[in-house]
Design an enzyme around this catalytic site. Sequence first.
Site, PDB file in Angstrom:
ATOM      1  CB  SER A  48      -0.879  -0.011   1.255  1.00 45.54           C
ATOM      2  OG  SER A  48      -1.477   1.231   1.478  1.00 45.54           O
ATOM      3  CE1 TYR A  61      -3.598  -0.781   5.785  1.00 43.99           C
ATOM      4  CE2 TYR A  61      -2.512   1.226   5.062  1.00 43.99           C
ATOM      5  CZ  TYR A  61      -3.127   0.045   4.762  1.00 43.99           C
ATOM      6  OH  TYR A  61      -3.279  -0.342   3.448  1.00 43.99           O
ATOM      7  CB  ALA A  63       3.972   0.393  11.711  1.00 47.02           C
ATOM      8  CE  LYS A  65      -1.145  -2.999   4.284  1.00 49.25           C
ATOM      9  NZ  LYS A  65      -1.455  -4.158   3.487  1.00 49.25           N
TER      10      LYS A  65
END
Length: 70
Positions: A48, A61, A63, A65
């Site tokens: 992402s 989130y 962290a 990705k």
Amino acid sequence: MARPCLDTSDDEFDRIININLRGVWYCMKAELRHMIAQGSGAIVNCSSIGGMVGSKGRSAYSASKPESSA
């Protein structure tokens, strides 16, 4: 759910990490068994933009990705 880092519980952080990192890990392990049995294959994992650009309230989130390189 977006929330400040200080308001993110350990349980919520662990849930996000488990889904976004361990989920990929478990899928790859299962896929590799089939690839080894058939003698070939390819795995493509997509991440992402969240791994490259942080968003307010999305520290857990982001962290989970990691930035990937081509």
